[in-house]
Design a protein around this motif. Sequence first.
Motif, PDB file in Angstrom:
ATOM      1  N   SER A 281      37.473  62.953  48.421  1.00  0.00           N
ATOM      2  CA  SER A 281      36.807  62.379  47.255  1.00  0.00           C
ATOM      3  C   SER A 281      37.773  61.639  46.327  1.00  0.00           C
ATOM      4  CB  SER A 281      36.102  63.486  46.468  1.00  0.00           C
ATOM      5  OG  SER A 281      35.143  64.139  47.271  1.00  0.00           O
ATOM      6  N   PRO A 282      37.358  60.496  45.793  1.00  0.00           N
ATOM      7  CA  PRO A 282      38.161  59.769  44.800  1.00  0.00           C
ATOM      8  C   PRO A 282      38.022  60.427  43.434  1.00  0.00           C
ATOM      9  CG  PRO A 282      36.132  58.588  45.184  1.00  0.00           C
ATOM     10  CD  PRO A 282      36.112  59.769  46.123  1.00  0.00           C
ATOM     11  N   LEU A 283      38.683  61.558  43.258  1.00  0.00           N
ATOM     12  CA  LEU A 283      38.498  62.338  42.028  1.00  0.00           C
ATOM     13  C   LEU A 283      39.033  61.622  40.796  1.00  0.00           C
ATOM     14  CD1 LEU A 283      39.258  65.933  43.371  1.00  0.00           C
ATOM     15  CD2 LEU A 283      37.041  64.848  42.985  1.00  0.00           C
ATOM     16  N   ASP A 284      40.001  60.737  40.988  1.00  0.00           N
ATOM     17  CA  ASP A 284      40.427  59.865  39.884  1.00  0.00           C
ATOM     18  C   ASP A 284      39.597  58.587  39.975  1.00  0.00           C
ATOM     19  OD1 ASP A 284      41.586  58.219  38.026  1.00  0.00           O
ATOM     20  OD2 ASP A 284      43.643  58.535  38.700  1.00  0.00           O
ATOM     21  N   ILE A 285      38.434  58.618  39.350  1.00  0.00           N
ATOM     22  CA  ILE A 285      37.505  57.509  39.478  1.00  0.00           C
ATOM     23  C   ILE A 285      38.040  56.240  38.825  1.00  0.00           C
ATOM     24  CG2 ILE A 285      36.162  57.962  37.383  1.00  0.00           C
ATOM     25  CD1 ILE A 285      34.781  57.005  40.880  1.00  0.00           C
TER      26      ILE A 285
ATOM     27  N   TRP B 177      43.800  59.435  50.086  1.00  0.00           N
ATOM     28  CA  TRP B 177      44.884  60.410  50.191  1.00  0.00           C
ATOM     29  C   TRP B 177      45.754  60.432  48.938  1.00  0.00           C
ATOM     30  CZ3 TRP B 177      46.483  64.606  52.494  1.00  0.00           C
ATOM     31  CH2 TRP B 177      47.838  64.926  52.529  1.00  0.00           C
ATOM     32  N   ASP B 178      46.229  59.281  48.498  1.00  0.00           N
ATOM     33  CA  ASP B 178      47.132  59.235  47.347  1.00  0.00           C
ATOM     34  C   ASP B 178      46.443  59.753  46.084  1.00  0.00           C
ATOM     35  OD1 ASP B 178      49.206  58.255  48.874  1.00  0.00           O
ATOM     36  OD2 ASP B 178      48.813  56.150  48.373  1.00  0.00           O
ATOM     37  N   ILE B 179      45.193  59.362  45.887  1.00  0.00           N
ATOM     38  CA  ILE B 179      44.437  59.846  44.736  1.00  0.00           C
ATOM     39  C   ILE B 179      44.300  61.360  44.792  1.00  0.00           C
ATOM     40  CG2 ILE B 179      42.091  59.961  43.791  1.00  0.00           C
ATOM     41  CD1 ILE B 179      41.879  56.970  44.131  1.00  0.00           C
ATOM     42  N   ASN B 180      44.034  61.887  45.981  1.00  0.00           N
ATOM     43  CA  ASN B 180      43.874  63.332  46.123  1.00  0.00           C
ATOM     44  C   ASN B 180      45.166  64.078  45.853  1.00  0.00           C
ATOM     45  OD1 ASN B 180      41.194  64.673  47.233  1.00  0.00           O
ATOM     46  ND2 ASN B 180      41.237  62.543  47.961  1.00  0.00           N
ATOM     47  N   LEU B 181      46.280  63.545  46.324  1.00  0.00           N
ATOM     48  CA  LEU B 181      47.561  64.203  46.071  1.00  0.00           C
ATOM     49  C   LEU B 181      47.867  64.263  44.582  1.00  0.00           C
ATOM     50  CD1 LEU B 181      50.013  62.925  48.842  1.00  0.00           C
ATOM     51  CD2 LEU B 181      48.781  65.100  48.725  1.00  0.00           C
ATOM     52  N   LYS B 182      47.632  63.153  43.872  1.00  0.00           N
ATOM     53  CA  LYS B 182      47.899  63.123  42.433  1.00  0.00           C
ATOM     54  C   LYS B 182      47.013  64.116  41.686  1.00  0.00           C
ATOM     55  CE  LYS B 182      49.471  58.301  42.376  1.00  0.00           C
ATOM     56  NZ  LYS B 182      49.164  56.917  41.943  1.00  0.00           N
ATOM     57  N   MET B 183      45.735  64.165  42.079  1.00  0.00           N
ATOM     58  CA  MET B 183      44.834  65.112  41.428  1.00  0.00           C
ATOM     59  C   MET B 183      45.225  66.547  41.759  1.00  0.00           C
ATOM     60  SD  MET B 183      42.339  65.587  39.348  1.00  0.00           S
ATOM     61  CE  MET B 183      41.597  63.949  39.171  1.00  0.00           C
ATOM     62  N   ARG B 184      45.573  66.804  43.019  1.00  0.00           N
ATOM     63  CA  ARG B 184      46.011  68.146  43.401  1.00  0.00           C
ATOM     64  C   ARG B 184      47.187  68.600  42.535  1.00  0.00           C
ATOM     65  NH1 ARG B 184      49.704  68.603  48.561  1.00  0.00           N
ATOM     66  NH2 ARG B 184      50.999  67.568  46.990  1.00  0.00           N
TER      67      ARG B 184
ATOM     68  N   ALA C  19      39.923  69.021  49.708  1.00  0.00           N
ATOM     69  CA  ALA C  19      40.433  68.744  51.054  1.00  0.00           C
ATOM     70  C   ALA C  19      40.457  67.247  51.295  1.00  0.00           C
ATOM     71  CB  ALA C  19      39.565  69.429  52.115  1.00  0.00           C
ATOM     72  N   CYS C  20      41.449  66.800  52.072  1.00  0.00           N
ATOM     73  CA  CYS C  20      41.537  65.376  52.380  1.00  0.00           C
ATOM     74  C   CYS C  20      42.297  65.177  53.680  1.00  0.00           C
ATOM     75  CB  CYS C  20      42.237  64.625  51.247  1.00  0.00           C
ATOM     76  SG  CYS C  20      42.135  62.821  51.390  1.00  0.00           S
ATOM     77  N   GLY C  21      41.882  64.181  54.435  1.00  0.00           N
ATOM     78  CA  GLY C  21      42.592  63.810  55.654  1.00  0.00           C
ATOM     79  C   GLY C  21      43.835  63.005  55.336  1.00  0.00           C
ATOM     80  N   THR C  22      44.878  63.203  56.114  1.00  0.00           N
ATOM     81  CA  THR C  22      46.158  62.557  55.824  1.00  0.00           C
ATOM     82  C   THR C  22      46.135  61.049  56.055  1.00  0.00           C
ATOM     83  OG1 THR C  22      46.880  63.206  58.053  1.00  0.00           O
ATOM     84  CG2 THR C  22      47.535  64.629  56.233  1.00  0.00           C
TER      85      THR C  22
END
Length: 267
Positions: free
Chosen positions: A153-157, A212-219, A204-207
């Motif tokens: 998911s693009p959690l950083d909209i 991916w980058d958005i998910n890592l930053k949010m994580r 969760a996100c696929g590599t």
Amino acid sequence: MAIMRLTFRSKMLRMSTDVHIVFPLKRNIFGDPEGREPKYFVSEKKYKVLWLNHGGGDNYADWVYRTRISELAEERNLVVVMATMRDFTSSRGDVDYYGYLTEELPAYIRRILPVSDKREDNFIAGLSMGGYVSYRAALNHPERYACVGSLSSPLDIVEDYRVRHAGSKTLKSADSLIGTDKDIYALVEKNLTEKKEMPRMFQACGTEDFTWDINLKMRDFLYSKNLDLTWEQGPGIHCWEFWSVYIEKLVEWLPVSKISEERHKFQ
């Protein structure tokens, strides 16, 4: 189990809309050689519920047809409600999909089915934009949801709009979302400042996913705030092959135990 297709007229959407509901009754069985009738199980308590959202371009039926969500729910005596969403960031002025998801739909479902309204019994999750709107709902209403989950998911909209939708003629500008009730970063900070109880989080996100980058930053941001976050990753792009695997991990993570097989015995 019962898989229901519900069609009703929504006031907030100003039209009829469809919802899929998984309602657990009993496991699938092939029958008894002696011809005895199976004993159906219906909980005496109100059911725990997962409000499960699809992604942009999909609809209410995809979870049922593309994953094992029905079986997973039945194993845990869990109701799953899957609605159709067409506007995840309230960009349209004519209809209110967010109000429909968070207000009208839950109220309607609870009028017709024995679904709990207790915080500890309510979970919300989704894939892609459905995961984003799930976080948006859970963080705007942390008193309603015990758990929230996202898959790819693009959690950083704000960043997603800047990168992928900068030229859109229909969506709001990225900057207009900063600090609003659509901004996950801002919502986290607001809830922490107000000392509100936060939901447990699954991400969760696929590599190889474009989010991916958005998910890592949010994580990393969520970890930095010492929130209760479970992170999962694995090979995969933005596709159902990944989501069909990780929805199982998400459901296993929920605080809902598998039920005893005794309820499937014959009378």
